[in-house]
Design an enzyme around this catalytic site. Structure first.
Site, short mmCIF file in Angstrom:
data_model
loop_
_atom_site.label_atom_id
_atom_site.label_comp_id
_atom_site.label_asym_id
_atom_site.label_seq_id
_atom_site.Cartn_x
_atom_site.Cartn_y
_atom_site.Cartn_z
CD1 TRP A 1 5.86 -0.13 -6.58
CD2 TRP A 1 4.36 0.04 -8.22
NE1 TRP A 1 4.94 0.81 -6.21
CE2 TRP A 1 4.02 0.94 -7.19
CE3 TRP A 1 3.56 -0.01 -9.37
CZ2 TRP A 1 2.89 1.77 -7.27
CZ3 TRP A 1 2.45 0.81 -9.45
CH2 TRP A 1 2.12 1.70 -8.41
N PRO B 1 0.84 -1.20 0.00
CG PRO B 1 -0.72 -1.56 1.69
CD PRO B 1 0.61 -2.05 1.17
CG ASN C 1 9.05 -6.71 2.63
OD1 ASN C 1 9.22 -7.67 1.88
ND2 ASN C 1 9.36 -5.47 2.27
CD GLU C 2 12.91 -5.56 0.55
OE1 GLU C 2 12.94 -4.32 0.62
OE2 GLU C 2 12.84 -6.18 -0.53
CG ASP D 1 6.32 -7.05 -4.95
OD1 ASP D 1 5.38 -7.58 -4.36
OD2 ASP D 1 6.97 -6.10 -4.47
CG HIS E 1 4.91 -4.76 1.85
ND1 HIS E 1 5.14 -6.09 1.64
CD2 HIS E 1 5.91 -4.11 1.18
CE1 HIS E 1 6.20 -6.24 0.88
NE2 HIS E 1 6.69 -5.05 0.58
CD GLU F 1 9.58 -7.73 -2.75
OE1 GLU F 1 10.41 -6.98 -3.29
OE2 GLU F 1 8.93 -7.43 -1.73
CE LYS G 1 11.92 -6.11 -6.37
NZ LYS G 1 10.66 -6.82 -6.66
#
Length: 625
Positions: free
Chosen positions: A300, A47, A175-176, A341, A84, A293, A257
């Site tokens: 993105w 988001p 996440n990360e 993703d 997320h 991912e 990625k």
């Protein structure tokens, strides 16, 4: 006597087009096949900032329609969505006299109810903090807070949805966590280790309440760059290596990625990381792992031309085939899944160019305002991958960058042959290819009639952006312009369905295709069961004379459905098929009515297979506008 069927598909044949020959012997295919797990059926999104408004964004009509379309690929083509900041959708309510914490889950309930309705499973990241609770309070009872919150979440949704559904969720840690923009609680390394172990305790506590079920946990969902700058994720792996009984993870997740040039950059980056991990932590070599991912390039929202057209769709297919080849050959035997993703919402003026599955048009000049979605080629590519069978041969690459794999189910016989050509993000110097595909049947498959269908996506021919460009890239396309775009949004039927008589020994198919392209050839024995009844009909109003009709189907190891018929009835008419002449391979149809016919009435849907057999009509769905 050998019966040879020669089928010619000629589309602007070019004398300079190279000739590619692929020969498939199903006796050999049956010997070489290995179980093909559906490891690519996940998407994800974040988001937008501020994170405290995650609920507002995720529950907005745009987001919910995006999720519903994502969940409407056939055969669970996408069945996970990794999101997320889900914990930001929870509100802290009060603390009782025994210091127990109570929460308001109503907004998270709404989202998860919708994902359940849309046949999606959450990639449930335990990331963020409930509203109305202070960081000081979290720090004061750190271990208890995370274990208790995780237990409450798992217990609540096990009771709400049942063990069968929730046990398939992908719970994952923060996440990360090494990135400062995500580590908003300012974890220390010791606190982070405490956090991941407390989350594990919470899941275990919830599982004990329901017959000691085990809820798997994934993590640390990190980038794993140099250790001094990414201490949390490397420390988590050190814990798992040195003290396996204290390791909270069932699946080690990471992010790798590509560079934006070639699909193979993704798997090359993974290989380097996995070699580092195995060399550093010998006790982790048997762990399952996931690249959740696995995208061509980071960022993105950065507009890129290749993300708008079939190049992106073929890169995703290439990424899947490369991972399958690595699994098939034992190099990636522990690979559990990859995720793309690309579940984001695009925005103006980059409707097609961002890393998304759909192009979103925000129709802000209508009253009321509304949103229109057009499926991009990458979405349809995932729909084509959904046709793959449960067993497959190695993914091979021939001269000219022609990739293919043969998937199948042996009894009753079904095969989906997937082929593609691309030059990744670069343009191809040769735009057309002649393909000759010869399939020699196994003796056991020749006892019954077989039907086949060929579907494909080709450069420009299955590219809704090309229609948008033709109209001058309007910010607010007309109904007629949307119709033109949607005529190009799905794969085309290139040939079939056609019957191959019993006792036929082989079939030769000749295709002339515009590159890049993706093609599937599906072969179905007449012994494959007739289509099932579709279920869960939903009608979503889009605008005045426009609705989207959604439905669900029973997943199958064979995929012999050609498409779906959508029927409509009003007091003014008899039953009419409102998608007559339109290929509808996926589980939704956008219906633009006229003022005479209107939208109010009864809808029903049924499936049609390659033998022309109809499934039962769905239950009737009344719509009153």
């Amino acid at each position: 006597m050998c019966v040879l069927l020669v089928l010619l598909l000629i589309v602007n044949i070019s004398k300079a087009a190279p000739n590619h020959h692929v020969s498939i012997n199903f006796e050999q295919v049956f010997r070489d096949g290995r179980p093909l797990s559906r490891f690519w059926t996940s998407t994800g999104l974040c988001p937008p900032a501020p994170r405290e408004k995650a609920a507002e964004f995720l529950l907005a009509e745009d987001s919910l329609l995006n999720f519903e379309i994502i969940g409407s690929l056939p055969n669970l083509g996408l069945n996970y969505i990794r999101i997320h900041w889900l914990l930001e959708m929870i509100e802290f309510s009060y603390c009782d006299i025994n210091k127990n914490l109570f929460y308001d889950f109503s907004q998270l309930d709404l989202l998860l109810d919708k994902l359940y309705e849309f046949d999606l499973h959450p990639g449930f990241e335990l990331m963020g903090v409930p509203g109305n609770i202070s960081g000081k309070e979290i720090k004061r009872r750190f271990s208890y807070f995370w274990a208790d919150l995780t237990m409450q979440i798992a217990q609540r949704y096990l009771n709400r949805f049942g063990v069968a559904y929730v046990s398939k969720w992908r719970f994952e840690t923060w996440n990360e966590p090494d990135l400062k923009n995500y580590n908003m609680l300012n974890f220390t390394t010791n606190e982070y280790i405490d956090y991941i172990q407390s989350v594990r305790l919470g899941l275990d506590a919830a599982g004990r309440l329901l017959n000691n079920i085990h809820l798997p946990l994934r993590g640390p969902a990190g980038l794993f760059r140099v250790e001094p700058n990414h201490p949390f994720c490397w420390s988590a792996l050190k814990l798992c290596n040195d003290f396996p009984h204290r390791c909270p993870f069932d699946v080690i997740s990471f992010h790798r990625k590509g560079s934006g040039q070639r699909a193979e950059d993704i798997i090359n980056g993974e290989t380097i990381l996995l070699d580092q991990i195995s060399n550093k932590f010998s006790n982790l070599v048997k762990f399952k792992y996931s690249n959740d991912e696995a995208d061509p390039i980071a960022g993105w929202s950065t507009p890129r031309e290749f993300q708008s057209n079939l190049k992106y769709g073929v890169i995703l297919v290439s990424t899947v085939l490369q991972h399958w080849a690595a699994k098939y050959n034992g190099l990636y035997s522990n690979l559990e899944s990859i995720s793309h993703d690309n579940g984001f919402l695009s925005y103006h003026p980059f409707e097609f160019d961002q890393r998304t599955l759909l192009a979103r048009f925000q129709m802000n000049q209508t009253k009321p305002k509304h949103v229109q979605f057009v499926a991009k080629p990458v979405y349809s590519s995932l729909g084509m991958l959904a046709n793959l069978g449960p067993v497959a041969t190695d993914a091979l690459v021939l001269e000219g960058n022609l990739s293919y794999t043969v998937s199948f189910k042996r009894n009753p016989f079904y095969s989906c042959i997937l082929l593609s050509i691309s030059n990744d993000t670069s343009d191809l110097s040769i735009k057309r290819n002649n393909i000759t595909l010869t399939s020699i049947f196994a003796e056991e498959t020749m006892k019954y009639n077989t039907s086949y269908i060929i579907e494909g996506q080709q450069d420009s021919l299955n590219d809704p952006k090309s229609a948008w460009i033709h109209y001058g890239k309007p910010s607010y396309p007309t109904t007629a312009q949307f119709k033109s775009m949607r005529l190009l949004q799905f794969p085309s039927i290139l040939r079939g369905p056609e019957i191959i008589p019993a006792n036929s020994k082989s079939i030769t198919l000749k295709l002339n295709l515009r590159a890049p392209w993706i093609v599937t050839v599906r072969l179905c024995s007449e012994m494959v069961p007739e289509p099932h009844q579709v279920t869960n009909i939903r009608i979503r109003k889009i605008y005045r004379n426009e609705v989207m009709i959604f439905w669900s189907e029973k997943p199958s190891k064979t995929r012999c459905i050609v498409g779906y018929e959508v029927w409509f009835y009003t007091d003014l008419t008899r039953w009419v098929q409102i998608n007559l002449g339109l290929h509808t391979p996926f589980l939704w149809f956008q219906f633009v009515s006229n003022r005479t016919l209107g939208l109010t009435g009864i809808y029903r849907v049924r499936a049609v297979d390659v033998f022309g057999r109809f499934g039962p009509f769905s239950e009737l769905k009344h719509y009153h506008g």
